[in-house]
Design a protein around this motif. Structure first.
Motif, PDB file in Angstrom:
ATOM      1  N   ARG A 143      59.994  27.990  52.618  1.00  0.00           N
ATOM      2  CA  ARG A 143      58.410  27.512  52.796  1.00  0.00           C
ATOM      3  C   ARG A 143      57.556  28.503  52.459  1.00  0.00           C
ATOM      4  NH1 ARG A 143      61.539  25.254  56.623  1.00  0.00           N
ATOM      5  NH2 ARG A 143      61.147  26.506  58.268  1.00  0.00           N
ATOM      6  N   ILE A 144      57.812  29.315  51.303  1.00  0.00           N
ATOM      7  CA  ILE A 144      56.972  30.270  50.887  1.00  0.00           C
ATOM      8  C   ILE A 144      55.817  29.806  49.822  1.00  0.00           C
ATOM      9  CG2 ILE A 144      56.822  32.646  49.672  1.00  0.00           C
ATOM     10  CD1 ILE A 144      59.648  33.037  50.830  1.00  0.00           C
ATOM     11  N   HIS A 145      54.751  30.056  50.189  1.00  0.00           N
ATOM     12  CA  HIS A 145      53.513  29.654  49.224  1.00  0.00           C
ATOM     13  C   HIS A 145      53.572  30.835  48.105  1.00  0.00           C
ATOM     14  CE1 HIS A 145      51.762  26.680  51.900  1.00  0.00           C
ATOM     15  NE2 HIS A 145      52.455  27.663  52.806  1.00  0.00           N
ATOM     16  N   VAL A 146      53.479  30.114  46.850  1.00  0.00           N
ATOM     17  CA  VAL A 146      53.637  31.357  45.777  1.00  0.00           C
ATOM     18  C   VAL A 146      52.082  31.690  45.099  1.00  0.00           C
ATOM     19  CG1 VAL A 146      54.586  31.800  43.571  1.00  0.00           C
ATOM     20  CG2 VAL A 146      56.015  30.468  45.137  1.00  0.00           C
ATOM     21  N   GLY A 147      52.092  32.820  44.826  1.00  0.00           N
ATOM     22  CA  GLY A 147      50.737  33.358  44.316  1.00  0.00           C
ATOM     23  C   GLY A 147      51.285  34.149  43.270  1.00  0.00           C
ATOM     24  N   VAL A 148      50.621  33.745  41.885  1.00  0.00           N
ATOM     25  CA  VAL A 148      51.011  34.585  40.581  1.00  0.00           C
ATOM     26  C   VAL A 148      50.027  35.459  40.015  1.00  0.00           C
ATOM     27  CG1 VAL A 148      51.434  34.157  38.155  1.00  0.00           C
ATOM     28  CG2 VAL A 148      52.837  32.705  39.807  1.00  0.00           C
ATOM     29  N   SER A 149      50.349  36.610  39.769  1.00  0.00           N
ATOM     30  CA  SER A 149      49.385  37.722  39.199  1.00  0.00           C
ATOM     31  C   SER A 149      49.396  37.428  37.737  1.00  0.00           C
ATOM     32  CB  SER A 149      49.428  38.824  39.574  1.00  0.00           C
ATOM     33  OG  SER A 149      49.566  39.273  40.948  1.00  0.00           O
ATOM     34  N   LEU A 150      48.225  36.678  37.133  1.00  0.00           N
ATOM     35  CA  LEU A 150      48.045  36.393  35.709  1.00  0.00           C
ATOM     36  C   LEU A 150      46.790  36.559  35.305  1.00  0.00           C
ATOM     37  CD1 LEU A 150      50.030  35.732  33.438  1.00  0.00           C
ATOM     38  CD2 LEU A 150      49.199  33.209  33.935  1.00  0.00           C
ATOM     39  N   ASP A 151      46.331  37.404  34.031  1.00  0.00           N
ATOM     40  CA  ASP A 151      44.863  37.731  33.645  1.00  0.00           C
ATOM     41  C   ASP A 151      44.180  36.683  32.718  1.00  0.00           C
ATOM     42  OD1 ASP A 151      45.246  39.567  35.766  1.00  0.00           O
ATOM     43  OD2 ASP A 151      45.542  41.237  34.195  1.00  0.00           O
ATOM     44  N   GLY A 152      45.004  35.674  32.237  1.00  0.00           N
ATOM     45  CA  GLY A 152      44.361  34.811  31.525  1.00  0.00           C
ATOM     46  C   GLY A 152      45.321  34.583  30.347  1.00  0.00           C
ATOM     47  N   PRO A 153      44.875  34.162  28.784  1.00  0.00           N
ATOM     48  CA  PRO A 153      45.840  33.887  27.857  1.00  0.00           C
ATOM     49  C   PRO A 153      46.475  35.312  27.511  1.00  0.00           C
ATOM     50  CG  PRO A 153      43.352  33.788  27.224  1.00  0.00           C
ATOM     51  CD  PRO A 153      43.218  33.983  28.923  1.00  0.00           C
ATOM     52  N   GLU A 154      47.067  35.122  26.444  1.00  0.00           N
ATOM     53  CA  GLU A 154      48.226  36.363  26.116  1.00  0.00           C
ATOM     54  C   GLU A 154      47.172  37.627  26.017  1.00  0.00           C
ATOM     55  OE1 GLU A 154      51.981  37.655  23.258  1.00  0.00           O
ATOM     56  OE2 GLU A 154      50.892  35.724  23.036  1.00  0.00           O
ATOM     57  N   ASP A 155      46.269  37.476  25.076  1.00  0.00           N
ATOM     58  CA  ASP A 155      45.546  38.963  24.984  1.00  0.00           C
ATOM     59  C   ASP A 155      44.625  39.465  25.981  1.00  0.00           C
ATOM     60  OD1 ASP A 155      43.393  36.936  24.822  1.00  0.00           O
ATOM     61  OD2 ASP A 155      42.468  37.434  22.923  1.00  0.00           O
ATOM     62  N   ALA A 156      44.466  38.728  26.921  1.00  0.00           N
ATOM     63  CA  ALA A 156      43.740  39.206  28.108  1.00  0.00           C
ATOM     64  C   ALA A 156      44.836  40.005  29.202  1.00  0.00           C
ATOM     65  CB  ALA A 156      43.193  37.954  28.826  1.00  0.00           C
ATOM     66  N   ASN A 157      46.056  39.911  28.802  1.00  0.00           N
ATOM     67  CA  ASN A 157      47.034  40.538  29.519  1.00  0.00           C
ATOM     68  C   ASN A 157      47.667  41.774  28.860  1.00  0.00           C
ATOM     69  OD1 ASN A 157      48.114  38.581  32.242  1.00  0.00           O
ATOM     70  ND2 ASN A 157      47.318  37.354  30.422  1.00  0.00           N
ATOM     71  N   VAL A 158      46.851  42.678  28.145  1.00  0.00           N
ATOM     72  CA  VAL A 158      47.427  43.822  27.472  1.00  0.00           C
ATOM     73  C   VAL A 158      47.712  44.657  28.539  1.00  0.00           C
ATOM     74  CG1 VAL A 158      46.079  43.076  25.355  1.00  0.00           C
ATOM     75  CG2 VAL A 158      45.038  44.543  27.100  1.00  0.00           C
ATOM     76  N   ASP A 159      47.036  44.879  29.586  1.00  0.00           N
ATOM     77  CA  ASP A 159      47.295  45.865  30.462  1.00  0.00           C
ATOM     78  C   ASP A 159      48.580  45.470  31.568  1.00  0.00           C
ATOM     79  OD1 ASP A 159      44.978  47.353  30.467  1.00  0.00           O
ATOM     80  OD2 ASP A 159      43.907  45.486  31.077  1.00  0.00           O
ATOM     81  N   ARG A 160      49.201  44.348  31.358  1.00  0.00           N
ATOM     82  CA  ARG A 160      50.291  43.860  31.966  1.00  0.00           C
ATOM     83  C   ARG A 160      51.523  44.353  31.182  1.00  0.00           C
ATOM     84  NH1 ARG A 160      49.102  42.036  36.654  1.00  0.00           N
ATOM     85  NH2 ARG A 160      50.917  40.853  37.105  1.00  0.00           N
ATOM     86  N   VAL A 161      52.176  45.364  31.157  1.00  0.00           N
ATOM     87  CA  VAL A 161      53.516  45.624  30.248  1.00  0.00           C
ATOM     88  C   VAL A 161      54.432  46.225  31.360  1.00  0.00           C
ATOM     89  CG1 VAL A 161      51.994  46.121  28.287  1.00  0.00           C
ATOM     90  CG2 VAL A 161      52.752  48.077  29.786  1.00  0.00           C
ATOM     91  N   ASP A 162      55.696  46.341  30.726  1.00  0.00           N
ATOM     92  CA  ASP A 162      56.807  46.664  31.419  1.00  0.00           C
ATOM     93  C   ASP A 162      57.041  48.433  31.161  1.00  0.00           C
ATOM     94  OD1 ASP A 162      58.133  47.238  28.980  1.00  0.00           O
ATOM     95  OD2 ASP A 162      59.437  45.231  29.177  1.00  0.00           O
ATOM     96  N   TRP A 163      57.798  48.928  31.730  1.00  0.00           N
ATOM     97  CA  TRP A 163      58.209  50.333  31.814  1.00  0.00           C
ATOM     98  C   TRP A 163      58.493  50.822  30.536  1.00  0.00           C
ATOM     99  CZ3 TRP A 163      56.219  53.251  35.352  1.00  0.00           C
ATOM    100  CH2 TRP A 163      56.052  52.798  36.836  1.00  0.00           C
ATOM    101  N   SER A 164      58.833  50.103  29.366  1.00  0.00           N
ATOM    102  CA  SER A 164      58.797  50.351  28.088  1.00  0.00           C
ATOM    103  C   SER A 164      57.719  50.018  27.141  1.00  0.00           C
ATOM    104  CB  SER A 164      60.185  49.482  27.422  1.00  0.00           C
ATOM    105  OG  SER A 164      61.485  49.946  28.307  1.00  0.00           O
ATOM    106  N   GLY A 165      56.786  49.444  27.730  1.00  0.00           N
ATOM    107  CA  GLY A 165      55.354  49.326  27.213  1.00  0.00           C
ATOM    108  C   GLY A 165      55.545  47.713  26.439  1.00  0.00           C
TER     109      GLY A 165
END
Length: 252
Positions: free
Chosen positions: A115-137
């Motif tokens: 019974r866990i409520h889910v919150g997602v971190s997402l900054d908008g459409p694809e080009d708004a998420n350029v700051d969100r990358v993995d450790w390989s970039g």
């Protein structure tokens, strides 16, 4: 416990590890690369504190990170089960804030079972998420959307937290249009600030923030289907204030 010392929410970090290297993260890379995990004894101590407080309303228990889902299912279940009696009785509501890149059908079943409520971190459409990358970039947006689609496929409700950056604040309608079609229960907008490990980055100025909020309320006034956490809180506060039930010194 006296009311002035009572708490209403608890932030829990099941692991410091994160699979992403978001450029605006306030945690240092060393912290996010380390696999330090919360032992069950800590969870049990928190559960005892909640029981001892004995407040009538539910306590919001938020699993935060790092990336909480970087913890193995069985280790996470061990922590969640500590709070199972409190969750069943309504004394605790469990939440998880996740970047969604690791969500699959198994995790969706996990959320339902506990019974866990889910919150997602997402900054908008694809080009708004350029700051969100993995450790390989590599970009993380496609993986996050795969996780969002798993939530929708399994009928798991979710909310979203969007970090509004110095770049995206200039184009608010693009953000609003994306979130209107995403299917989230609500969206909360947090403005990027210069802090922690990334205090050299430019944050959003007060003038830009005012223009953003003006655009949001104008869109809502024109019939937008966007469900905004921030607008909902303001409307609730104003309603309570008109009824004389809100402390005028309280924060909105």
């Amino acid at each position: 416990m006296s009311l002035d010392r009572a708490f209403q929410s608890v932030i829990m970090q099941p692991t410091t590890l994160c699979n992403l290297d978001c450029s605006y993260c306030y945690l240092s890379p060393d912290d996010r690369k380390a696999r330090r995990e919360m032992p069950p004894v800590v969870a049990r101590a928190v559960a005892r504190s909640i029981e001892e407080q004995g407040t009538s309303g539910p306590i919001d228990l938020v699993w935060h990170g790092g990336e909480p889902l970087a913890l193995r299912h069985d280790r996470f279940a061990e922590l969640c089960e500590v709070f199972e009696p409190l969750t069943r009785s309504g004394a605790v509501r469990q939440f998880v804030q996740t970047n969604a890149t690791l969500i699959d059908d198994t995790w969706c079943e996990f959320f339902k079972r506990h019974r866990i409520h889910v919150g997602v971190s997402l900054d908008g459409p694809e080009d708004a998420n350029v700051d969100r990358v993995d450790w390989s970039g590599r970009e993380a947006f496609s993986r996050a959307m795969r996780g969002v689609n798993a939530l929708k496929r399994n009928a798991v409700p979710f909310s979203v937290i969007c970090v509004v950056t110095a770049e995206t604040v200039r184009h608010p309608d693009r953000l609003f249009e994306f979130f209107e079609s995403l299917g989230a229960e609500s969206v909360g907008f947090n403005f990027e600030e210069a802090e922690g490990a990334n205090d050299s980055r430019d944050g959003v100025s007060p003038a830009e923030a005012r223009r953003f909020w003006h655009a949001l309320f104008a869109r809502l006034n024109n019939g937008s289907t966007l469900r905004s956490r921030d607008a909902g809180r303001l409307f609730t506060y104003l309603s309570e204030a008109r009824a004389g039930r809100t402390d005028p010194q309280a924060d909105v």
